[in-house]
Design a protein around this motif. Structure first.
Motif, PDB file in Angstrom:
ATOM      1  N   VAL A   1       0.839  -1.203   0.000  1.00 52.40           N
ATOM      2  CA  VAL A   1       0.000   0.000   0.000  1.00 52.40           C
ATOM      3  C   VAL A   1       0.873   1.252   0.000  1.00 52.40           C
ATOM      4  CG1 VAL A   1      -1.736   1.300   1.296  1.00 52.40           C
ATOM      5  CG2 VAL A   1      -1.879  -1.188   1.166  1.00 52.40           C
ATOM      6  N   SER A   2       2.019   1.194   0.685  1.00 52.41           N
ATOM      7  CA  SER A   2       2.920   2.340   0.730  1.00 52.41           C
ATOM      8  C   SER A   2       3.514   2.657  -0.631  1.00 52.41           C
ATOM      9  CB  SER A   2       4.053   2.076   1.730  1.00 52.41           C
ATOM     10  OG  SER A   2       4.819   0.947   1.338  1.00 52.41           O
ATOM     11  N   ASP A   3       3.469   1.675  -1.542  1.00 53.62           N
ATOM     12  CA  ASP A   3       3.967   1.890  -2.901  1.00 53.62           C
ATOM     13  C   ASP A   3       2.846   2.220  -3.870  1.00 53.62           C
ATOM     14  OD1 ASP A   3       6.512   1.318  -2.030  1.00 53.62           O
ATOM     15  OD2 ASP A   3       6.404  -0.799  -2.551  1.00 53.62           O
ATOM     16  N   GLY A   4       1.651   2.441  -3.348  1.00 54.86           N
ATOM     17  CA  GLY A   4       0.513   2.767  -4.199  1.00 54.86           C
ATOM     18  C   GLY A   4      -0.293   1.563  -4.632  1.00 54.86           C
ATOM     19  N   GLY A   5      -0.039   0.399  -4.027  1.00 55.91           N
ATOM     20  CA  GLY A   5      -0.734  -0.823  -4.402  1.00 55.91           C
ATOM     21  C   GLY A   5      -1.927  -1.115  -3.516  1.00 55.91           C
ATOM     22  N   ASN A   6      -2.443  -2.354  -3.669  1.00 58.13           N
ATOM     23  CA  ASN A   6      -3.617  -2.767  -2.912  1.00 58.13           C
ATOM     24  C   ASN A   6      -3.273  -3.669  -1.732  1.00 58.13           C
ATOM     25  OD1 ASN A   6      -2.857  -5.071  -4.266  1.00 58.13           O
ATOM     26  ND2 ASN A   6      -4.676  -5.164  -5.588  1.00 58.13           N
ATOM     27  N   GLY A   7      -1.977  -3.905  -1.492  1.00 59.13           N
ATOM     28  CA  GLY A   7      -1.558  -4.718  -0.367  1.00 59.13           C
ATOM     29  C   GLY A   7      -1.664  -6.211  -0.589  1.00 59.13           C
ATOM     30  N   LYS A   8      -1.973  -6.640  -1.807  1.00 59.81           N
ATOM     31  CA  LYS A   8      -2.115  -8.058  -2.115  1.00 59.81           C
ATOM     32  C   LYS A   8      -0.917  -8.559  -2.913  1.00 59.81           C
ATOM     33  CE  LYS A   8      -7.190  -7.884  -2.215  1.00 59.81           C
ATOM     34  NZ  LYS A   8      -8.399  -8.157  -3.013  1.00 59.81           N
ATOM     35  N   THR A   9      -0.690  -9.868  -2.828  1.00 62.41           N
ATOM     36  CA  THR A   9       0.398 -10.473  -3.605  1.00 62.41           C
ATOM     37  C   THR A   9      -0.046 -10.659  -5.044  1.00 62.41           C
ATOM     38  OG1 THR A   9      -0.359 -12.674  -2.908  1.00 62.41           O
ATOM     39  CG2 THR A   9       1.414 -11.645  -1.639  1.00 62.41           C
ATOM     40  N   ARG A  10       0.925 -10.785  -5.932  1.00 61.45           N
ATOM     41  CA  ARG A  10       0.611 -10.899  -7.352  1.00 61.45           C
ATOM     42  C   ARG A  10       1.648 -11.768  -8.056  1.00 61.45           C
ATOM     43  NH1 ARG A  10       2.415  -4.704  -9.012  1.00 61.45           N
ATOM     44  NH2 ARG A  10       4.475  -4.842  -8.081  1.00 61.45           N
ATOM     45  N   LEU A  11       1.259 -12.236  -9.225  1.00 58.87           N
ATOM     46  CA  LEU A  11       2.126 -13.028 -10.099  1.00 58.87           C
ATOM     47  C   LEU A  11       2.641 -14.288  -9.411  1.00 58.87           C
ATOM     48  CD1 LEU A  11       4.226 -10.147 -11.747  1.00 58.87           C
ATOM     49  CD2 LEU A  11       2.154 -11.235 -12.611  1.00 58.87           C
ATOM     50  N   MET A  12       1.795 -14.908  -8.594  1.00 60.98           N
ATOM     51  CA  MET A  12       2.187 -16.151  -7.931  1.00 60.98           C
ATOM     52  C   MET A  12       0.936 -16.930  -7.529  1.00 60.98           C
ATOM     53  SD  MET A  12       3.176 -14.920  -4.060  1.00 60.98           S
ATOM     54  CE  MET A  12       4.190 -13.554  -4.571  1.00 60.98           C
ATOM     55  N   PHE A  13       1.145 -18.214  -7.256  1.00 61.49           N
ATOM     56  CA  PHE A  13       0.063 -19.041  -6.719  1.00 61.49           C
ATOM     57  C   PHE A  13      -0.041 -18.829  -5.207  1.00 61.49           C
ATOM     58  CE2 PHE A  13       1.573 -21.389 -10.484  1.00 61.49           C
ATOM     59  CZ  PHE A  13       0.400 -21.390 -11.224  1.00 61.49           C
ATOM     60  N   ASP A  14      -1.193 -19.172  -4.655  1.00 61.41           N
ATOM     61  CA  ASP A  14      -1.439 -18.928  -3.222  1.00 61.41           C
ATOM     62  C   ASP A  14      -0.424 -19.628  -2.326  1.00 61.41           C
ATOM     63  OD1 ASP A  14      -3.585 -17.371  -3.900  1.00 61.41           O
ATOM     64  OD2 ASP A  14      -5.085 -18.949  -3.601  1.00 61.41           O
ATOM     65  N   PHE A  15      -0.028 -20.869  -2.700  1.00 60.01           N
ATOM     66  CA  PHE A  15       0.880 -21.615  -1.827  1.00 60.01           C
ATOM     67  C   PHE A  15       2.293 -21.003  -1.811  1.00 60.01           C
ATOM     68  CE2 PHE A  15       1.712 -23.499  -5.969  1.00 60.01           C
ATOM     69  CZ  PHE A  15       3.084 -23.717  -5.960  1.00 60.01           C
ATOM     70  N   MET A  16       2.566 -20.080  -2.728  1.00 61.52           N
ATOM     71  CA  MET A  16       3.888 -19.460  -2.794  1.00 61.52           C
ATOM     72  C   MET A  16       3.985 -18.198  -1.942  1.00 61.52           C
ATOM     73  SD  MET A  16       4.269 -19.847  -6.933  1.00 61.52           S
ATOM     74  CE  MET A  16       5.895 -19.108  -7.035  1.00 61.52           C
ATOM     75  N   GLU A  17       2.875 -17.708  -1.402  1.00 66.82           N
ATOM     76  CA  GLU A  17       2.862 -16.445  -0.670  1.00 66.82           C
ATOM     77  C   GLU A  17       3.823 -16.410   0.521  1.00 66.82           C
ATOM     78  OE1 GLU A  17      -0.963 -15.052   0.379  1.00 66.82           O
ATOM     79  OE2 GLU A  17      -1.731 -15.021  -1.670  1.00 66.82           O
ATOM     80  N   PRO A  18       3.914 -17.495   1.341  1.00 66.04           N
ATOM     81  CA  PRO A  18       4.841 -17.415   2.485  1.00 66.04           C
ATOM     82  C   PRO A  18       6.299 -17.221   2.068  1.00 66.04           C
ATOM     83  CG  PRO A  18       3.285 -19.222   2.762  1.00 66.04           C
ATOM     84  CD  PRO A  18       3.124 -18.742   1.356  1.00 66.04           C
TER      85      PRO A  18
END
Length: 363
Positions: free
Chosen positions: A38-55
């Motif tokens: 969010v500090s970079d102007g985004g929505n605070g969500k992860t992108r360009l990856m599958f859910d299991f890769m988030e950690p």
């Protein structure tokens, strides 16, 4: 706009402009993996990856394991593909004949030194870019300008001078945004901010007038450090060069081990950095085998995230694209440099194509 100017150099980093741009786009895409803060102007969500890769990829790929993997592990794989047999006697002959160092090696290469030093200083002024980008850019420009680039990549003096002078000049360039704006230019100057804070010194526009003695000491130490570095390496190089006498079947495993240990220790013991090292080592090997270019890919990866952040912040602060054209002489100077960089890339592409046609005609 400064980062965009640096990105335009991608087009001239490859034998084929199209391949260079495509490789750079892949690098930019990889740099965007992770959390869109969010500090970079985004929505605070992860992108360009599958859910299991988030950690593992919440903060994206760590830069240094990526660089070590692409430049270190992939090179080991390419060399291992040729075989690990080493002609030690041939290496001894080469080592014996080439160990002497003469200042005459600099003859006729003053332009290369000045141009590469300027590139290193300029890249150092770009926050978060680092020495790898400066070395690659300077080396590539020397390769483009060189009358005979056949020995580039094989230890040619002009290639070593280009990359190393740019890398050394980066240190001074990185001090410019640190001392004038309080923004670190690289990881080293980021550490300096902490050191200054511990001493009660505030970096920024008032640093020089309020800390004149410290400023002069830093400049003197910078010059002295370069002199000491030259003297130390002048006497040590003949011993360091003997590494070529180590058989490859012993040398390669040692290098891989040091790469793994280095990647693991970079962020104080994160195992995924080791996996990043290995993944990008294999990825770099495949990239080179299929004909893509590593240098534009790395430049895109290094600058992609910063380009997005500053682009979004610029639009947030002004609201329209006019901000890139209405900032007075600075904006127009940058646009002139961007246009010149693009035109240079086009000219070099046409020139390289002409050389290729001549080679084909000769065959």
């Amino acid at each position: 706009m400064i980062i965009f100017l640096a990105l335009t150099v991608i087009a001239s980093l490859s034998r084929s402009m199209l391949i260079g741009i495509f490789s750079g786009v892949i690098g930019v895409w990889l740099s965007l993996v992770g959390d869109y803060s969010v500090s970079d102007g985004g929505n605070g969500k992860t992108r360009l990856m599958f859910d299991f890769m988030e950690p593992y990829l919440f903060d994206g790929f760590s830069l240094l394991p990526v660089l070590i993997g692409i430049f270190g592990v992939s090179t080991i794989l390419l060399e291992a593909e040729k075989g690990v047999k080493t002609d030690l006697n041939n290496n001894r002959v080469k080592l014996g004949n080439g160990i002497g160092f003469k200042l005459s090696v600099y003859k006729g290469r003053l332009t290369n030194l000045i141009r590469s030093s300027f590139i290193g200083t300029f890249v150092g002024m770009l926050p978060g870019v680092g020495g790898s980008a400066a070395s690659v850019l300077a080396y590539t420009q020397e390769k483009n300008f060189s009358r005979d680039s056949s020995q580039m990549g094989k230890g040619a003096p002009q290639g070593v001078m280009a990359s190393e002078s740019a890398n050394n000049a980066l240190t001074g360039g990185a001090l410019i945004p640190l001392l004038s704006l309080g923004i670190p230019g690289d990881s080293t100057t980021a550490v300096l901010i902490g050191a200054f804070t511990l001493q009660g010194i505030q970096v920024g526009p008032l640093f020089i007038p309020e800390n004149t003695d410290t400023w002069y000491i830093m400049m003197t130490a910078l010059v002295f450090a370069n002199i000491v570095m030259f003297l130390v390496m002048f006497f040590a190089i003949k011993h360091i060069a003997k590494v070529v006498l180590v058989p490859k079947h012993i040398l390669f495993p040692l290098i891989i081990m040091m790469c793994v240990v280095g990647a693991y220790a970079i962020n104080y013991g994160i195992m995924f950095d080791v996996w990043t090292l290995l993944i990008f080592g294999v990825f770099g090997y495949i990239v080179q085998k299929i004909g893509l270019e590593v240098a534009p890919l790395i430049i895109g990866f290094i600058l992609g995230g910063s380009a997005e952040v500053y682009f979004v912040k610029s639009l947030e602060s002004f609201g329209t694209f006019e901000i890139f054209f209405t900032r007075g002489p600075i904006a127009w100077v940058l646009w002139s440099l961007i246009i010149a960089s693009v035109m240079f890339s086009i000219v070099m592409a046409v020139k390289n194509r002409g050389k290729s046609d001549v080679r084909e005609d000769c065959k």
